[in-house]
Design a protein around this motif. Structure first.
Motif, PDB file in Angstrom:
ATOM      1  N   ARG A   8       0.805  -1.213   0.000  1.00 50.88           N
ATOM      2  CA  ARG A   8       0.000   0.000   0.000  1.00 50.88           C
ATOM      3  C   ARG A   8       0.850   1.281   0.000  1.00 50.88           C
ATOM      4  NH1 ARG A   8      -4.671  -1.158   3.869  1.00 50.88           N
ATOM      5  NH2 ARG A   8      -5.946  -1.824   2.138  1.00 50.88           N
ATOM      6  N   SER A   9       2.148   1.154   0.150  1.00 51.72           N
ATOM      7  CA  SER A   9       2.996   2.347   0.204  1.00 51.72           C
ATOM      8  C   SER A   9       3.116   2.989  -1.166  1.00 51.72           C
ATOM      9  CB  SER A   9       4.397   1.951   0.693  1.00 51.72           C
ATOM     10  OG  SER A   9       5.348   2.890   0.232  1.00 51.72           O
ATOM     11  N   SER A  10       2.762   4.273  -1.243  1.00 55.37           N
ATOM     12  CA  SER A  10       2.819   4.920  -2.560  1.00 55.37           C
ATOM     13  C   SER A  10       4.257   5.252  -2.952  1.00 55.37           C
ATOM     14  CB  SER A  10       1.920   6.156  -2.611  1.00 55.37           C
ATOM     15  OG  SER A  10       2.362   7.122  -1.720  1.00 55.37           O
ATOM     16  N   PHE A  13       5.437   2.096  -4.319  1.00 51.68           N
ATOM     17  CA  PHE A  13       4.744   1.928  -5.607  1.00 51.68           C
ATOM     18  C   PHE A  13       5.561   2.633  -6.708  1.00 51.68           C
ATOM     19  CE2 PHE A  13       0.011   2.551  -7.303  1.00 51.68           C
ATOM     20  CZ  PHE A  13       0.347   1.984  -8.515  1.00 51.68           C
ATOM     21  N   ARG A  14       6.069   3.837  -6.411  1.00 48.15           N
ATOM     22  CA  ARG A  14       6.905   4.551  -7.401  1.00 48.15           C
ATOM     23  C   ARG A  14       8.113   3.705  -7.788  1.00 48.15           C
ATOM     24  NH1 ARG A  14       7.739   9.508  -3.414  1.00 48.15           N
ATOM     25  NH2 ARG A  14       5.580  10.170  -3.232  1.00 48.15           N
ATOM     26  N   ALA A  15       8.783   3.156  -6.767  1.00 47.41           N
ATOM     27  CA  ALA A  15       9.997   2.360  -7.045  1.00 47.41           C
ATOM     28  C   ALA A  15       9.646   1.106  -7.843  1.00 47.41           C
ATOM     29  CB  ALA A  15      10.683   1.987  -5.731  1.00 47.41           C
ATOM     30  N   ALA A  39       6.311  -2.809  11.437  1.00 46.56           N
ATOM     31  CA  ALA A  39       7.582  -3.491  11.163  1.00 46.56           C
ATOM     32  C   ALA A  39       8.674  -2.513  10.731  1.00 46.56           C
ATOM     33  CB  ALA A  39       7.366  -4.557  10.080  1.00 46.56           C
ATOM     34  N   GLN A  40       8.248  -1.331  10.264  1.00 47.81           N
ATOM     35  CA  GLN A  40       9.253  -0.336   9.848  1.00 47.81           C
ATOM     36  C   GLN A  40      10.059   0.206  11.022  1.00 47.81           C
ATOM     37  OE1 GLN A  40       6.018   0.187  10.092  1.00 47.81           O
ATOM     38  NE2 GLN A  40       5.420   2.329  10.185  1.00 47.81           N
ATOM     39  N   ARG A  41       9.534  -0.013  12.249  1.00 49.20           N
ATOM     40  CA  ARG A  41      10.257   0.488  13.428  1.00 49.20           C
ATOM     41  C   ARG A  41      11.020  -0.626  14.138  1.00 49.20           C
ATOM     42  NH1 ARG A  41       5.607   4.550  15.597  1.00 49.20           N
ATOM     43  NH2 ARG A  41       5.190   5.480  13.557  1.00 49.20           N
ATOM     44  N   LEU A  53      11.434   4.019   6.886  1.00 48.47           N
ATOM     45  CA  LEU A  53      10.481   4.260   5.798  1.00 48.47           C
ATOM     46  C   LEU A  53      10.783   3.318   4.639  1.00 48.47           C
ATOM     47  CD1 LEU A  53      10.667   8.189   5.694  1.00 48.47           C
ATOM     48  CD2 LEU A  53       8.870   6.810   6.769  1.00 48.47           C
ATOM     49  N   VAL A  54       9.719   2.930   3.921  1.00 44.85           N
ATOM     50  CA  VAL A  54       9.924   2.216   2.667  1.00 44.85           C
ATOM     51  C   VAL A  54       9.635   3.199   1.518  1.00 44.85           C
ATOM     52  CG1 VAL A  54       9.398  -0.079   3.544  1.00 44.85           C
ATOM     53  CG2 VAL A  54       7.532   1.304   2.637  1.00 44.85           C
ATOM     54  N   PRO A  55      10.293   3.010   0.369  1.00 48.05           N
ATOM     55  CA  PRO A  55      11.103   1.863  -0.005  1.00 48.05           C
ATOM     56  C   PRO A  55      12.567   2.011   0.414  1.00 48.05           C
ATOM     57  CG  PRO A  55      10.982   3.377  -1.864  1.00 48.05           C
ATOM     58  CD  PRO A  55      10.164   3.982  -0.745  1.00 48.05           C
ATOM     59  N   THR A  65      18.002   4.575  -0.174  1.00 49.61           N
ATOM     60  CA  THR A  65      16.707   4.971   0.387  1.00 49.61           C
ATOM     61  C   THR A  65      16.191   6.185  -0.392  1.00 49.61           C
ATOM     62  OG1 THR A  65      17.710   6.458   2.004  1.00 49.61           O
ATOM     63  CG2 THR A  65      17.366   4.168   2.688  1.00 49.61           C
ATOM     64  N   GLN A  66      14.988   6.596  -0.079  1.00 53.56           N
ATOM     65  CA  GLN A  66      14.285   7.710  -0.738  1.00 53.56           C
ATOM     66  C   GLN A  66      13.936   7.326  -2.177  1.00 53.56           C
ATOM     67  OE1 GLN A  66      12.976  10.543   0.338  1.00 53.56           O
ATOM     68  NE2 GLN A  66      13.686  10.314   2.433  1.00 53.56           N
ATOM     69  N   SER A  67      12.637   7.237  -2.440  1.00 53.46           N
ATOM     70  CA  SER A  67      12.186   6.704  -3.730  1.00 53.46           C
ATOM     71  C   SER A  67      12.752   7.469  -4.921  1.00 53.46           C
ATOM     72  CB  SER A  67      10.657   6.678  -3.792  1.00 53.46           C
ATOM     73  OG  SER A  67      10.137   7.979  -3.662  1.00 53.46           O
ATOM     74  N   LEU A  68      12.831   8.800  -4.818  1.00 51.62           N
ATOM     75  CA  LEU A  68      13.314   9.535  -5.992  1.00 51.62           C
ATOM     76  C   LEU A  68      14.813   9.296  -6.233  1.00 51.62           C
ATOM     77  CD1 LEU A  68      10.499  10.619  -6.173  1.00 51.62           C
ATOM     78  CD2 LEU A  68      11.397  12.911  -6.452  1.00 51.62           C
ATOM     79  N   ASN A 109       0.722  13.624   4.033  1.00 54.45           N
ATOM     80  CA  ASN A 109      -0.314  12.582   4.100  1.00 54.45           C
ATOM     81  C   ASN A 109       0.253  11.199   4.388  1.00 54.45           C
ATOM     82  OD1 ASN A 109      -2.310  14.409   3.667  1.00 54.45           O
ATOM     83  ND2 ASN A 109      -2.584  13.989   1.501  1.00 54.45           N
ATOM     84  N   ASN A 110       1.510  11.154   4.760  1.00 57.45           N
ATOM     85  CA  ASN A 110       2.161   9.881   5.073  1.00 57.45           C
ATOM     86  C   ASN A 110       1.487   9.220   6.284  1.00 57.45           C
ATOM     87  OD1 ASN A 110       3.951   7.825   5.216  1.00 57.45           O
ATOM     88  ND2 ASN A 110       5.711   9.062   5.819  1.00 57.45           N
ATOM     89  N   SER A 111       1.639   7.900   6.389  1.00 61.56           N
ATOM     90  CA  SER A 111       0.913   7.186   7.453  1.00 61.56           C
ATOM     91  C   SER A 111       1.302   7.658   8.849  1.00 61.56           C
ATOM     92  CB  SER A 111       1.086   5.669   7.314  1.00 61.56           C
ATOM     93  OG  SER A 111       2.428   5.330   7.162  1.00 61.56           O
ATOM     94  N   ARG A 112       2.571   8.024   9.059  1.00 63.54           N
ATOM     95  CA  ARG A 112       2.943   8.465  10.419  1.00 63.54           C
ATOM     96  C   ARG A 112       2.305   9.819  10.749  1.00 63.54           C
ATOM     97  NH1 ARG A 112       9.429   9.826   9.648  1.00 63.54           N
ATOM     98  NH2 ARG A 112       9.174  11.063   7.765  1.00 63.54           N
ATOM     99  N   VAL A 113       2.079  10.644   9.724  1.00 68.93           N
ATOM    100  CA  VAL A 113       1.399  11.927   9.952  1.00 68.93           C
ATOM    101  C   VAL A 113      -0.071  11.679  10.282  1.00 68.93           C
ATOM    102  CG1 VAL A 113       0.675  14.093   8.845  1.00 68.93           C
ATOM    103  CG2 VAL A 113       2.993  13.204   8.472  1.00 68.93           C
TER     104      VAL A 113
HETATM  105  N1  LIG Z   1      10.315  10.610   0.934  1.00 73.23           N
HETATM  106  C1  LIG Z   1      10.262   9.201   1.138  1.00 73.23           C
HETATM  107  C2  LIG Z   1       8.959   8.844   1.770  1.00 73.23           C
HETATM  108  C3  LIG Z   1       8.914   7.394   2.200  1.00 73.23           C
HETATM  109  C4  LIG Z   1       7.688   7.149   3.032  1.00 73.23           C
HETATM  110  O1  LIG Z   1       7.165   8.076   3.674  1.00 73.23           O
HETATM  111  N2  LIG Z   1       7.215   5.894   3.024  1.00 73.23           N
HETATM  112  C5  LIG Z   1       6.029   5.592   3.792  1.00 73.23           C
HETATM  113  C6  LIG Z   1       5.092   4.692   3.006  1.00 73.23           C
HETATM  114  S1  LIG Z   1       4.479   5.530   1.583  1.00 73.23           S
HETATM  115  C7  LIG Z   1       6.435   4.854   5.049  1.00 73.23           C
HETATM  116  O2  LIG Z   1       7.334   4.047   5.048  1.00 73.23           O
HETATM  117  N3  LIG Z   1       5.729   5.166   6.147  1.00 73.23           N
HETATM  118  C8  LIG Z   1       5.974   4.508   7.394  1.00 73.23           C
HETATM  119  C9  LIG Z   1       5.618   5.396   8.519  1.00 73.23           C
HETATM  120  O3  LIG Z   1       5.043   6.445   8.279  1.00 73.23           O
HETATM  121  O4  LIG Z   1       5.923   5.014   9.656  1.00 73.23           O
HETATM  122  C10 LIG Z   1      10.434   8.482  -0.212  1.00 73.23           C
HETATM  123  O5  LIG Z   1      10.092   9.069  -1.244  1.00 73.23           O
HETATM  124  O6  LIG Z   1      10.945   7.340  -0.231  1.00 73.23           O
END
Ligand SMILES: N[C@@H](CCC(=O)N[C@@H](CS)C(=O)NCC(=O)O)C(=O)O
Length: 214
Positions: A8-10, A13-15, A39-41, A53-55, A65-68, A109-113
């Motif tokens: 579900r991670s957008s 999804f980009r990667a 699991a990310q923690r 954070l993924v990916p 790290t960092q999708s871009l 809009n990230n899940s932790r926010v």
């Molecule tokens: N700027 C980062 C954002 C990565 C990110 O925020 N991933 C989210 C999923 S879309 C995540 O791992 N969230 C886990 C959390 O919020 O704890 C990227 O582009 O890779």
């Protein structure tokens, strides 16, 4: 290559789209981001990406790290098909649209926010959805204008081929639909995404196409 991802991670999804467009085979390692798992923690994943954070992508002993950054790494390693146009002016336009998604919409809009809004800020689900769609609207309003100006065929954010901007808009549009945001004001973005989502590299990267999607 090994991609740490979550269906579900957008950002993941980009990667996944980028890997598919370059026809790179990869192994997926799922990192369960659900609030009751997190699991990310875990110390295991923090050893992979201290940001939690993924990916994250592992290739030849290095973790990226960092999708871009991951997507540009892949583009530099495998130049065909290119994710950026040739001229510096055009590259700047494409990067600006990609960054509108990755820097101005997604981080709010990230899940932790969203989790923070629910607790400790105690917002109810309607308010959290309102927050989500507010930031979608703020970003999509400008992207609609930019895409209308820069698309070459109504099927791509820029010109007539897939770029980094397309890789970023599709996952964001997917999530905007998931949160039931009003997408009526963005006909150009909707038409572009409808085309892109029909391409195999995008369809194969979609959340519902990932193993373990639920
Ligand atoms: N700027 C980062 C954002 C990565 C990110 O925020 N991933 C989210 C999923 S879309 C995540 O791992 N969230 C886990 C959390 O919020 O704890 C990227 O582009 O890779």
């Amino acid at each position: 290559m090994k991609l740490f991802t979550y269906f579900r991670s957008s950002a993941a999804f980009r990667a996944r789209i980028a890997l598919n467009l370059k026809a790179i085979g990869y192994e997926s390692a799922s990192v369960d981001l659900r609030p009751n798992v997190l699991a990310q923690r875990s110390s295991e994943f923090l050893a992979v990406n201290p940001q939690g954070l993924v990916p994250a992508l592992q290739h030849e002993g290095t973790t990226f790290t960092q999708s871009l950054a991951i997507i540009e790494y892949l583009d530099e390693l495998y130049p065909e098909p290119p994710f950026l146009p040739a001229s510096p002016v055009d590259r700047a336009h494409v990067r600006a649209m990609a960054l509108t998604v990755a820097c101005d919409i997604h981080p709010l809009n990230n899940s932790r926010v969203l989790s923070y809004l629910r607790a400790p800020l105690a917002l109810d689900e309607a308010s959290v959805s309102g927050w989500y769609c507010h930031w979608i609207d703020a970003g999509f309003r400008s992207l609609e204008v930019e895409a209308k100006r820069l698309t070459g065929d109504g099927r791509h954010m820029f010109g007539k081929s897939v770029t980094l901007a397309d890789i970023c808009i599709v996952p964001q549009m997917y999530n905007a639909r998931r949160f039931k945001c009003d997408l009526e004001p963005y006909p150009t973005l909707r038409a572009i995404c409808a085309h892109l989502e029909s391409l195999p590299a995008f369809a194969k990267a979609a959340p519902e196409a990932q193993s373990g999607a639920s």
